[in-house]
Design an enzyme around this catalytic site. Structure first.
Site, PDB file in Angstrom:
ATOM      1  N   ASP A   1      -6.967  -1.757  -4.440  1.00 32.27           N
ATOM      2  CA  ASP A   1      -7.979  -1.503  -3.409  1.00 32.27           C
ATOM      3  C   ASP A   1      -9.052  -0.552  -3.937  1.00 32.27           C
ATOM      4  O   ASP A   1     -10.245  -0.732  -3.674  1.00 32.27           O
ATOM      5  CB  ASP A   1      -7.352  -0.896  -2.156  1.00 32.27           C
ATOM      6  CG  ASP A   1      -6.388  -1.831  -1.453  1.00 32.27           C
ATOM      7  OD1 ASP A   1      -6.501  -3.059  -1.620  1.00 32.27           O
ATOM      8  OD2 ASP A   1      -5.503  -1.322  -0.732  1.00 32.27           O
TER       9      ASP A   1
ATOM     10  N   ASP B   1       0.858  -1.189   0.000  1.00 31.96           N
ATOM     11  CA  ASP B   1       0.000   0.000   0.000  1.00 31.96           C
ATOM     12  C   ASP B   1       0.888   1.231   0.000  1.00 31.96           C
ATOM     13  O   ASP B   1       1.939   1.244   0.644  1.00 31.96           O
ATOM     14  CB  ASP B   1      -0.905   0.008   1.239  1.00 31.96           C
ATOM     15  CG  ASP B   1      -1.998  -1.039   1.173  1.00 31.96           C
ATOM     16  OD1 ASP B   1      -2.392  -1.419   0.059  1.00 31.96           O
ATOM     17  OD2 ASP B   1      -2.467  -1.475   2.244  1.00 31.96           O
TER      18      ASP B   1
END
Length: 193
Positions: A166, A148
Site C-alpha cells: 500500500d 494489513d
C-alpha cells in the site's frame, strides 16, 4: 527532447518490481507466521517457512489481532477485502475476483507505460505502483483479502491499517502526480531530462 532510457535500465524494472514484491511478502509472512500465529490460540497448524508460505494457495486467515508497540504504533492482523484503506469492503467472493481483475488490468497498463516512458521520473513511480498492486493481488489470490498490519494512531484517532505494498502504491501515485503536474510541462519545454 529527452533521450530514451537505456535497454539495461528497462530490463532492471521487472527485477526491481520482483524485489519490492518479495520485500512486501516477507514482511507479511513475518507478521502472520512469525509474530501473530505464535500468539493466536485460534490459529491452526505450525508456522511455516517463507517459500512454502509464499507459494501456498488457500491460506488460513488469522483472526484480527492487535499488539501495541508504542503509544502511536501497533502491529495488527487485519484483512482488507476492499481497495486501499478498506474502502468498498465487501464479503462477496465476486468482489475479490473483480478487484483482482481490475488490479491486474491496471498493472498491465502501468507496466506498458513503464516500458515505453523515456523519463526516469515517470518510471520510478510506475515501478512502485506495479509492485504494490501485484503484491496485493497475490494476497487476494491466496487469502481472499489483503493482509494489513501497520497501524498508526493518536489516541482514538488512527490511520487505516496498511502494508508495504500500500505504501508503494500511495508513494507511486503521489510521485506520478508530482511528475505529471510539475515535471512533465518542463520536459515538454526541454528543461528536465
Amino acid at each position: 527532447m529527452t533521450k530514451p532510457l537505456s535497454p539495461g535500465l528497462k530490463l532492471a524494472f521487472p527485477v526491481i518490481i520482483t524485489l519490492l514484491i518479495l520485500i512486501d511478502q516477507v514482511t507479511k509472512w513475518w507478521v502472520i507466521e512469525r509474530y501473530f500465529r505464535l500468539r493466536s490460540f485460534e490459529a491452526t497448524g505450525e508456522s511455516i517457512d517463507f517459500l512454502p508460505w509464499l507459494f501456498s494457495l488457500r491460506m488460513e486467515k488469522l483472526p484480527s489481532m492487535r499488539a501495541e508497540m508504542t503509544p502511536w504504533f501497533d502491529l495488527v492482523m487485519a484483512w482488507n477485502k476492499g481497495v486501499s484503506f478498506s474502502m468498498f469492503t465487501s464479503e462477496s467472493t465476486y468482489v475479490a475476483y473483480i478487484l483482482i481483475g481490475v488490479a491486474l488490468t491496471l498493472s498491465l497498463v502501468f507496466f506498458y507505460w513503464l516500458m515505453t516512458t523515456n523519463s526516469k521520473m515517470t518510471a520510478f513511480p510506475l515501478v512502485l505502483i506495479v509492485a504494490g498492486a501485484l503484491s496485493n493481488v497475490w494476497d487476494r489470490v491466496r487469502f481472499g483479502a489483503v493482509a494489513d498490519f501497520l497501524y498508526f494512531h493518536v489516541g482514538s484517532y488512527g490511520w487505516p491499517a496498511f502494508n508495504l505494498a500500500d505504501s508503494c502504491i500511495v508513494a507511486g501515485v503521489a510521485l506520478l502526480a508530482y511528475d505529471g503536474l510539475f515535471l512533465e510541462p518542463k520536459r515538454k519545454k526541454g528543461y528536465v531530462p
